[in-house]
Enzyme design. Structure first.
Site, PDB file in Angstrom:
ATOM      1  N   GLY A   6      21.078  -5.873  -3.430  1.00 42.19           N
ATOM      2  CA  GLY A   6      21.484  -4.958  -4.411  1.00 42.19           C
ATOM      3  C   GLY A   6      20.394  -4.149  -5.201  1.00 42.19           C
ATOM      4  O   GLY A   6      20.575  -3.407  -6.043  1.00 42.19           O
ATOM      5  N   ARG A   7      19.107  -4.256  -4.616  1.00 45.68           N
ATOM      6  CA  ARG A   7      18.017  -3.794  -5.142  1.00 45.68           C
ATOM      7  C   ARG A   7      17.689  -4.329  -6.567  1.00 45.68           C
ATOM      8  O   ARG A   7      16.961  -3.814  -7.274  1.00 45.68           O
ATOM      9  CB  ARG A   7      17.991  -2.302  -5.052  1.00 45.68           C
ATOM     10  CG  ARG A   7      18.058  -1.511  -3.545  1.00 45.68           C
ATOM     11  CD  ARG A   7      16.735  -1.933  -2.940  1.00 45.68           C
ATOM     12  NE  ARG A   7      16.591  -1.252  -1.698  1.00 45.68           N
ATOM     13  CZ  ARG A   7      16.919  -1.848  -0.624  1.00 45.68           C
ATOM     14  NH1 ARG A   7      17.616  -2.984  -0.365  1.00 45.68           N
ATOM     15  NH2 ARG A   7      16.613  -1.074   0.480  1.00 45.68           N
ATOM     16  N   LEU A   8      18.685  -5.463  -6.943  1.00 46.30           N
ATOM     17  CA  LEU A   8      17.914  -5.984  -8.529  1.00 46.30           C
ATOM     18  C   LEU A   8      17.053  -7.250  -8.080  1.00 46.30           C
ATOM     19  O   LEU A   8      17.130  -8.196  -8.083  1.00 46.30           O
ATOM     20  CB  LEU A   8      19.309  -6.781  -8.871  1.00 46.30           C
ATOM     21  CG  LEU A   8      20.423  -5.762  -9.176  1.00 46.30           C
ATOM     22  CD1 LEU A   8      21.786  -6.374  -9.846  1.00 46.30           C
ATOM     23  CD2 LEU A   8      19.755  -4.788 -10.435  1.00 46.30           C
ATOM     24  N   HIS A   9      15.794  -6.723  -7.621  1.00 46.04           N
ATOM     25  CA  HIS A   9      14.522  -7.290  -7.378  1.00 46.04           C
ATOM     26  C   HIS A   9      13.954  -8.033  -8.660  1.00 46.04           C
ATOM     27  O   HIS A   9      14.372  -7.817  -9.714  1.00 46.04           O
ATOM     28  CB  HIS A   9      13.402  -6.511  -6.687  1.00 46.04           C
ATOM     29  CG  HIS A   9      13.767  -5.570  -5.661  1.00 46.04           C
ATOM     30  ND1 HIS A   9      14.843  -5.812  -4.524  1.00 46.04           N
ATOM     31  CD2 HIS A   9      13.959  -4.287  -5.587  1.00 46.04           C
ATOM     32  CE1 HIS A   9      15.105  -4.815  -3.861  1.00 46.04           C
ATOM     33  NE2 HIS A   9      14.504  -3.928  -4.343  1.00 46.04           N
TER      34      HIS A   9
ATOM     35  N   VAL B 215      16.897  -2.442   3.930  1.00 47.00           N
ATOM     36  CA  VAL B 215      17.289  -3.622   4.273  1.00 47.00           C
ATOM     37  C   VAL B 215      17.839  -4.351   3.116  1.00 47.00           C
ATOM     38  O   VAL B 215      17.797  -4.038   2.077  1.00 47.00           O
ATOM     39  CB  VAL B 215      15.926  -4.481   4.589  1.00 47.00           C
ATOM     40  CG1 VAL B 215      16.057  -5.947   4.548  1.00 47.00           C
ATOM     41  CG2 VAL B 215      15.266  -3.757   5.821  1.00 47.00           C
TER      42      VAL B 215
END
Length: 234
Positions: free
Chosen positions: A212-215, A19
């Protein structure tokens, strides 16, 4: 409804499942980035607000949390996880109820440390609570017990939680016997083997999904009356 044939199931490509949390369909529109300042009033108000927002969106059981304990049975300690419901929330911690003789009860008796994770994928949010557990006072358990439906009270008496049972019929038989036992009892008492635990955190981590998974990850570490807030890399 007919049983599904496992041999006919299409095996999904699990590696391709993902996602993009930057997609407005998966993240609340225009939600600002999680910031350390959100924890200025402590961890509990923000967790409570996130639970309420999940409830407001119609998410089923927004107070569900995956509870992890440690089993000391066997050659080495092993983590054990299951889903329970948070039934109390205060600055002291989160409260849940169970059978003290269950697997989780025995594990907490041997090692009181636990972790709990709240996960709301529709909001791209998670909260992880880690710390030591303790049994709540009997009067706290009694007050919650009064709010339970009669069927749930009967189930707590009928089930020897985590113990093997030969069939569903045997479980139904145990419930029928318990129902008959308390048929003339209006106020079913609390079983002596049942009650609440308070998970008193020394660490609470808030997670917010981002593109971009830079949570965003912000953790509160608690040491007595002192607390520090720190941002973690994703």
């Amino acid at each position: 409804m007919r049983d599904l044939d496992p041999s006919a199931a299409v095996v999904p490509d699990l590696a391709a499942m993902r996602v993009d949390y930057g997609d407005p369909l998966t993240v609340p529109a225009a939600e600002p980035d999680l910031d350390e300042s959100w924890l200025a009033g402590g961890w509990e108000p923000l967790l409570r607000r996130w639970i309420e927002q999940a409830r407001g969106l119609g998410i089923a059981e927004p107070n569900a949390m995956v509870l992890a304990t440690v089993s000391l049975v066997g050659p080495a300690p092993r983590p054990v996880a299951r889903t329970v419901l948070c039934k109390g929330l205060s600055p002291d911690g989160v409260t849940f109820y169970t059978n003290y003789d269950s697997a989780k009860g025995e594990q907490l008796a041997a090692n009181p440390y636990a972790a709990a994770s709240f996960v709301w994928p529709a909001l791209a949010r998670q909260v992880h609570v880690r710390g030591v557990t303790e049994r709540v006072p009997a009067e706290v358990t009694a007050a919650y017990w009064q709010a339970r439906p009669r069927e749930s009270r009967l189930g707590a008496w009928a089930s020897q939680q985590s113990r093997p049972v030969s069939s569903r019929a045997e479980l139904d038989r145990a419930l029928a016997e318990t129902t008959a036992r308390f048929a003339e009892v209006d106020d079913i008492p609390v079983p002596p083997h049942w009650g609440g635990y308070l998970l008193r955190p020394d660490e609470v981590e808030f997670w917010q999904g981002r593109h971009g998974r830079l949570h965003n990850r912000v953790v509160v570490r608690i040491d007595g009356a002192d607390a520090t807030v720190e941002r973690l890399q994703p």
